[in-house]
Design a protein around this motif. Structure first.
Motif, PDB file in Angstrom:
ATOM      1  N   ILE A   1       0.778  -1.070   0.075  1.00  0.00           N
ATOM      2  CA  ILE A   1       0.023   0.083   0.056  1.00  0.00           C
ATOM      3  C   ILE A   1       0.934   1.232  -0.104  1.00  0.00           C
ATOM      4  CG2 ILE A   1      -1.522   1.482   1.321  1.00  0.00           C
ATOM      5  CD1 ILE A   1      -2.622  -1.268   2.483  1.00  0.00           C
ATOM      6  N   ILE A   2       0.967   1.950  -0.925  1.00  0.00           N
ATOM      7  CA  ILE A   2       1.621   3.076  -1.249  1.00  0.00           C
ATOM      8  C   ILE A   2       0.492   4.421  -1.363  1.00  0.00           C
ATOM      9  CG2 ILE A   2       3.647   4.371  -2.148  1.00  0.00           C
ATOM     10  CD1 ILE A   2       4.385   1.513  -1.472  1.00  0.00           C
ATOM     11  N   ALA A   3       0.210   5.101  -0.432  1.00  0.00           N
ATOM     12  CA  ALA A   3      -0.818   5.740  -0.278  1.00  0.00           C
ATOM     13  C   ALA A   3      -0.409   7.303   0.155  1.00  0.00           C
ATOM     14  CB  ALA A   3      -2.129   5.150   0.603  1.00  0.00           C
ATOM     15  N   SER A   4      -0.437   8.085  -0.630  1.00  0.00           N
ATOM     16  CA  SER A   4      -0.245   9.495  -0.450  1.00  0.00           C
ATOM     17  C   SER A   4      -1.312  10.596  -0.494  1.00  0.00           C
ATOM     18  CB  SER A   4       0.738   9.958  -1.511  1.00  0.00           C
ATOM     19  OG  SER A   4       1.501  11.171  -1.114  1.00  0.00           O
ATOM     20  N   GLY A   5      -1.202  11.566   0.563  1.00  0.00           N
ATOM     21  CA  GLY A   5      -2.071  12.632   0.486  1.00  0.00           C
ATOM     22  C   GLY A   5      -3.590  11.845   0.834  1.00  0.00           C
ATOM     23  N   PRO A   6      -4.552  12.126   0.118  1.00  0.00           N
ATOM     24  CA  PRO A   6      -5.708  11.689   0.247  1.00  0.00           C
ATOM     25  C   PRO A   6      -6.081  10.111   0.326  1.00  0.00           C
ATOM     26  CG  PRO A   6      -5.803  12.947  -1.637  1.00  0.00           C
ATOM     27  CD  PRO A   6      -4.429  13.347  -0.954  1.00  0.00           C
ATOM     28  N   HIS A   7      -5.183   9.607  -0.459  1.00  0.00           N
ATOM     29  CA  HIS A   7      -5.132   8.082  -0.577  1.00  0.00           C
ATOM     30  C   HIS A   7      -4.719   7.473   0.787  1.00  0.00           C
ATOM     31  CE1 HIS A   7      -4.480   8.423  -5.167  1.00  0.00           C
ATOM     32  NE2 HIS A   7      -5.661   8.548  -4.858  1.00  0.00           N
ATOM     33  N   ALA A   8      -4.053   8.255   1.528  1.00  0.00           N
ATOM     34  CA  ALA A   8      -3.643   7.426   2.823  1.00  0.00           C
ATOM     35  C   ALA A   8      -4.851   6.858   3.815  1.00  0.00           C
ATOM     36  CB  ALA A   8      -2.927   8.317   3.408  1.00  0.00           C
ATOM     37  N   PRO A   9      -5.921   7.633   3.839  1.00  0.00           N
ATOM     38  CA  PRO A   9      -7.141   7.136   4.749  1.00  0.00           C
ATOM     39  C   PRO A   9      -7.880   6.107   4.052  1.00  0.00           C
ATOM     40  CG  PRO A   9      -7.110   9.466   4.116  1.00  0.00           C
ATOM     41  CD  PRO A   9      -6.297   9.198   3.405  1.00  0.00           C
ATOM     42  N   ILE A  10      -7.693   5.807   2.738  1.00  0.00           N
ATOM     43  CA  ILE A  10      -8.150   4.608   2.142  1.00  0.00           C
ATOM     44  C   ILE A  10      -7.625   3.155   2.584  1.00  0.00           C
ATOM     45  CG2 ILE A  10      -8.830   3.548  -0.286  1.00  0.00           C
ATOM     46  CD1 ILE A  10      -8.901   6.335  -1.333  1.00  0.00           C
ATOM     47  N   LEU A  11      -8.229   2.504   3.301  1.00  0.00           N
ATOM     48  CA  LEU A  11      -7.491   1.306   4.030  1.00  0.00           C
ATOM     49  C   LEU A  11      -6.625   0.589   3.159  1.00  0.00           C
ATOM     50  CD1 LEU A  11     -10.103   0.717   6.820  1.00  0.00           C
ATOM     51  CD2 LEU A  11      -7.771   2.052   7.037  1.00  0.00           C
ATOM     52  N   HIS A  12      -7.434  -0.056   1.926  1.00  0.00           N
ATOM     53  CA  HIS A  12      -6.845  -0.716   1.098  1.00  0.00           C
ATOM     54  C   HIS A  12      -6.361  -0.120  -0.109  1.00  0.00           C
ATOM     55  CE1 HIS A  12      -8.378  -4.695   3.365  1.00  0.00           C
ATOM     56  NE2 HIS A  12      -7.540  -4.045   4.258  1.00  0.00           N
ATOM     57  N   TRP A  13      -5.893   0.930  -0.115  1.00  0.00           N
ATOM     58  CA  TRP A  13      -5.371   1.597  -1.453  1.00  0.00           C
ATOM     59  C   TRP A  13      -4.283   0.976  -1.912  1.00  0.00           C
ATOM     60  CZ3 TRP A  13      -6.886   4.418  -5.121  1.00  0.00           C
ATOM     61  CH2 TRP A  13      -5.939   5.006  -6.125  1.00  0.00           C
ATOM     62  N   MET A  14      -4.295   0.098  -2.911  1.00  0.00           N
ATOM     63  CA  MET A  14      -3.201  -0.755  -3.611  1.00  0.00           C
ATOM     64  C   MET A  14      -3.072  -0.402  -4.895  1.00  0.00           C
ATOM     65  SD  MET A  14      -3.711  -4.446  -1.481  1.00  0.00           S
ATOM     66  CE  MET A  14      -5.330  -4.485  -1.376  1.00  0.00           C
ATOM     67  N   ARG A  15      -3.990   0.392  -5.367  1.00  0.00           N
ATOM     68  CA  ARG A  15      -3.726   0.534  -6.909  1.00  0.00           C
ATOM     69  C   ARG A  15      -2.298   1.415  -7.028  1.00  0.00           C
ATOM     70  NH1 ARG A  15      -8.966   3.250  -8.199  1.00  0.00           N
ATOM     71  NH2 ARG A  15      -9.521   1.119  -8.396  1.00  0.00           N
ATOM     72  N   ASN A  16      -2.260   2.210  -6.190  1.00  0.00           N
ATOM     73  CA  ASN A  16      -1.101   2.996  -6.138  1.00  0.00           C
ATOM     74  C   ASN A  16      -0.696   3.903  -7.532  1.00  0.00           C
ATOM     75  OD1 ASN A  16      -0.850   1.622  -3.762  1.00  0.00           O
ATOM     76  ND2 ASN A  16       0.838   0.192  -4.410  1.00  0.00           N
ATOM     77  N   THR A  17      -1.558   4.212  -8.103  1.00  0.00           N
ATOM     78  CA  THR A  17      -1.397   5.073  -9.233  1.00  0.00           C
ATOM     79  C   THR A  17      -1.109   6.802  -8.973  1.00  0.00           C
ATOM     80  OG1 THR A  17      -3.655   5.299  -9.305  1.00  0.00           O
ATOM     81  CG2 THR A  17      -2.477   3.715 -10.891  1.00  0.00           C
ATOM     82  N   GLY A  18      -1.364   6.968  -7.667  1.00  0.00           N
ATOM     83  CA  GLY A  18      -1.510   8.499  -7.288  1.00  0.00           C
ATOM     84  C   GLY A  18      -0.080   9.235  -7.559  1.00  0.00           C
ATOM     85  N   VAL A  19      -0.131  10.684  -7.361  1.00  0.00           N
ATOM     86  CA  VAL A  19       1.062  11.652  -7.288  1.00  0.00           C
ATOM     87  C   VAL A  19       1.508  11.842  -5.882  1.00  0.00           C
ATOM     88  CG1 VAL A  19       1.796  13.861  -7.875  1.00  0.00           C
ATOM     89  CG2 VAL A  19       0.312  12.634  -9.368  1.00  0.00           C
ATOM     90  N   VAL A  20       2.715  11.541  -5.276  1.00  0.00           N
ATOM     91  CA  VAL A  20       3.161  12.051  -4.075  1.00  0.00           C
ATOM     92  C   VAL A  20       3.440  13.227  -4.262  1.00  0.00           C
ATOM     93  CG1 VAL A  20       4.964  11.415  -2.436  1.00  0.00           C
ATOM     94  CG2 VAL A  20       4.329   9.500  -3.982  1.00  0.00           C
ATOM     95  N   ARG A  21       2.666  14.062  -3.463  1.00  0.00           N
ATOM     96  CA  ARG A  21       2.846  15.568  -3.497  1.00  0.00           C
ATOM     97  C   ARG A  21       3.668  16.046  -2.498  1.00  0.00           C
ATOM     98  NH1 ARG A  21      -0.122  16.914  -7.672  1.00  0.00           N
ATOM     99  NH2 ARG A  21      -1.983  15.693  -8.354  1.00  0.00           N
TER     100      ARG A  21
END
Ligand code: GLY
Ligand code: MN
Ligand code: MN
Length: 530
Positions: A315-335
Motif C-alpha cells: 500500500i503506497i498511499a499519499s495524501g488523500p489516498h492514505a485514509p483509504i485502508l486498502h489503497w493498492m492501486r498506487n497510481t497517485g502522485v506523491v505531492r
C-alpha cells in the motif's frame, strides 16, 4: 472397511474421466491451434538424446529440524485418522498464464517447504497400526509426501510438459530431492488416490480422513469420493471435521519456534532495506505522475532481491489516498508536503512475512499539525505494546490502543460524546476514524492463524513465541464533513511487529525508525544516497 465399487460408481467414474479427457483435449487443441511444435517420432527421439546427466543441488532445509515436532503434535491431535494437507494448484492469471505459485500455508508449515514448492504435492499423515513397533514407541502417524516425479531428460515430458518438464522450467525437486530436503518419505503422486482410500471405513478400527479442504478442489473431491464410498455421507459432519483440522493447524502456529522467529527477523531486516530504497527514490518522485508506483517499484524490487516476494500487495498511499485502508492501486502522485503512508512487507523464501507501516512527511519535515496527529498514533501504539504482558489477554492490546485514540479525538473536539461513552460497546464513535483492527498475528500468512477460535485468538492469554502486529492509525477521509477541513485527506498508520518473550514484548522491527526526529533523520540519510 475398504471401498465397495458399485456399477453406479463405475458409470460416474467413466463420465468423470470422459469429462476430464474432453477438458484436457480442449486445452491441448487451444494450444495446438497456434503451435508449430514438431510432433514426429524422429524429433522425439532426437530430443530425448544427447543431454549430459546431472542432479539438482539439494540440501536439507533448516526447517526440517523443526517439522518433526510440528507433525508429532498434529498426529497426536487426530489419532487413528488420515490427515491430508495439499500444497494447492497454480492459479490462472489469464488464459494459459498462471500467477507465481505459492504453496498453502498449512502445507508450508508442516513440510518446511517455501518458495514455489510444490504445485500439486500433498502431505499425508498416515495413521500407524496400533500394534506396530513405532506406535508402541509412542508415534501416531507416518508423514508421507506425495509429489510428481522429475520430468528430467530421460522422459518425454522433459520437453513436452510446460508445467513440469525440465526443458521448460529447469531442474525440479522430485521424490528423491524432496525427501532429502524435508526429511519426509516421498511417494509418486500417481499413488495418492489408493493411499488415501486404504482401510477407510465407518466401523471401529477403520480409518477416517480429514483434509484441509480449501486448498485444492481436486484433492478435496478425491477425499469426498472416498468418504461417500465408505459410509461417511454427511457433508456437514465432514466439513466440520475438516474445519477442525484447519483450526488446529492455525492454532498450532500461534507460538513460533526458534526457526520461525529467526525467519521473521530476516523478513523484518529485508523490509527495512525495502523502505531504505523507497526513501532514496522519494525526492526525485515528488510531484511526478504515478509516483506512488515509482515507490512501489523501489520497495518491491528489494522484496524480489532479498526474499520470495512481497507478503501482500504494498500500500503506497499519499495524501488523500492514505485514509483509504486498502489503497493498492498506487497510481497517485506523491505531492510535496503531504503525508505518505507505506504499508509493505517482504516475504522471505521460507514464506514468513513482515508487515510494517510507516507514515512519512513527503518533503522530509513534519508540520506541527502533522506532528500532533502522528504523535497520537505513536502513543496509541506504545500503549498497546505496554498492554502486551504475558498472561494479559490479546484483546487488551486493542483496548489500550483504542483508549489513546479516543482520548486524543476528544481533546481535539472531534468526538461527539465523552471518551467513556465512545469506548463503551454501544458507543464506539472513535471507530469512525479507525475502523480496522489494530493487531493481528503474523507469520507465514500476513493475517496468520486466521482459522483459530475466538478463545484461542482475541480471548487468549498472551504467551511466549507469539508474533503479532500493533498498528493503530487515524484515517480522516477527504469527504468527511464531520471534521474541520485541515484534518481531511490525512491518513496515518504506524505498524510494527512484536515478539512475546518470557520477559514481555519485544519490537522485532525496532531497527525501523518511527519517532518523529528519527524518521526525519532517516529520510535525510536515504535521500543523500540518491
Ligand atoms: N498489510 C496488511 C495489514 O496491515 O494488516
Ligand atoms: Mn497488519
Ligand atoms: Mn500492514
Amino acid at each position: 472397511m475398504g471401498e465397495v465399487i458399485t456399477d453406479k460408481d463405475k458409470e460416474y467414474e467413466a463420465a468423470e474421466q470422459a469429462a476430464a479427457a474432453e477438458g484436457e483435449q480442449a486445452v491441448a487443441d487451444r494450444v495446438n491451434n497456434r503451435s508449430l511444435r514438431p510432433q514426429s517420432s524422429a524429433f522425439e527421439e532426437f530430443m530425448r538424446s544427447g543431454w549430459a546427466d546431472g542432479d539438482p543441488d539439494i540440501a536439507p532445509l533448516e526447517a526440517a529440524k523443526y517439522t518433526p515436532a510440528r507433525l508429532e503434535a498434529l498426529g497426536k491431535a487426530f489419532p487413528g485418522e488420515r490427515i491430508v494437507i495439499p500444497a494447492g494448484q497454480p492459479k490462472v492469471r489469464s488464459n494459459d498464464c498462471d500467477y507465481m505459485f505459492r504453496p498453502d500455508t498449512s502445507f508450508a508449515y508442516y513440510t518446511g517447504l517455501g518458495v514455489d514448492y510444490e504445485a500439486g504435492a500433498v502431505l499425508v499423515l498416515n495413521p500407524l497400526d496400533p500394534d506396530s513397533p513405532q506406535a508402541r514407541a509412542g508415534a501416531t502417524h507416518t508423514p508421507e509426501l506425495f509429489v510428481a516425479p522429475r520430468a528430467d531428460n530421460s522422459t518425454t515430458d522433459f520437453f513436452r510438459n510446460a508445467h513440469y518438464g525440465e526443458y521448460w522450467v529447469g531442474p525440479r525437486a522430485g521424490l528423491k530431492e524432496m525427501a532429502a530436503m524435508t526429511g519426509i518419505e516421498t511417494h509418486d503422486i500417481a499413488q495418492l488416490a489408493d493411499a488415501l482410500g486404504k482401510d477407510v471405513g465407518a466401523e471401529a478400527g477403520a480409518v477416517r480422513v480429514r483434509v484441509v479442504r480449501e486448498t485444492d478442489p481436486e484433492i478435496t473431491a478425491m477425499v469426498e469420493d472416498i468418504r461417500k464410498a465408505n459410509g461417511f455421507d454427511d457433508p456437514d459432519r465432514n466439513t466440520a471435521d475438516d474445519d477442525k483440522l484447519h483450526e488446529f493447524a492455525a492454532e498450532a502456529r500461534m507460538s513460533k519456534d526458534a526457526y520461525e522467529v529467526g525467519e521473521m527477523r530476516k523478513a523484518v531486516d529485508a523490509t527495512k532495506a525495502g523502505f531504505d530504497r523507497l526513501l532514496t527514490a522519494l525526492p526525485a518522485a515528488l510531484d511526478q505522475p504515478r509516483s506512488e508506483r515509482v515507490l512501489e517499484g523501489a520497495f518491491n524490487s528489494v522484496s524480489r532481491e532479498l526474499g520470495n516476494a512481497v507478503g501482500y500487495d504494498s500500500i503506497i498511499a499519499s495524501g488523500p489516498h492514505a485514509p483509504i485502508l486498502h489503497w493498492m492501486r498506487n497510481t497517485g502522485v506523491v505531492r510535496n508536503g503531504d503525508l505518505l503512508l507505506v504499508d509493505a512487507g517482504v516475504e522471505v523464501d521460507s514464506l514468513y512475512t513482515a508487515d510494517i507501516t510507516r507514515t512519512f512527511p513527503t518533503n522530509g519535515k513534519f508540520t506541527d499539525f502533522q506532528k500532533t496527529l502522528y504523535q497520537a498514533v505513536l502513543d496509541s501504539q506504545q500503549a498497546g505494546f505496554e498492554a502486551a504482558k504475558i498472561g494479559a489477554t490479546y484483546s487488551d492490546i486493542h483496548h489500550a490502543c483504542m483508549r489513546v485514540i479516543a482520548e486524543r479525538l476528544h481533546e481535539w473536539g472531534l468526538l461527539p460524546v465523552s471518551v467513556e461513552e465512545s469506548l463503551s460497546p454501544e458507543g464506539q464513535h472513535h471507530r469512525r476514524w479507525l475502523a480496522c483492527g489494530v493487531a493481528h498475528h503474523l507469520g507465514l500468512d500476513v493475517h496468520d492463524c486466521a482459522q483459530a477460535r475466538f478463545e484461542a485468538y482475541q480471548g487468549a492469554p498472551l504467551r511466549e513465541g507469539m508474533i503479532f502486529t500493533i498498528e493503530p492509525g487515524l484515517y480522516f477521509r477527504e469527504d468527511d464533513l464531520l471534521i474541520p477541513p485541515e484534518y481531511r485527506g490525512i491518513g496515518i498508520r504506524i505498524e510494527d511487529d512484536v515478539l512475546m518473550t518470557a520477559d514481555g514484548p519485544e519490537w522485532i522491527s525496532a531497527g525501523i525508525p518511527k519517532e518523529i526526529d528519527e524518521v526525519e533523520a532517516w529520510m535525510r540519510d536515504q535521500a543523500a544516497k540518491a
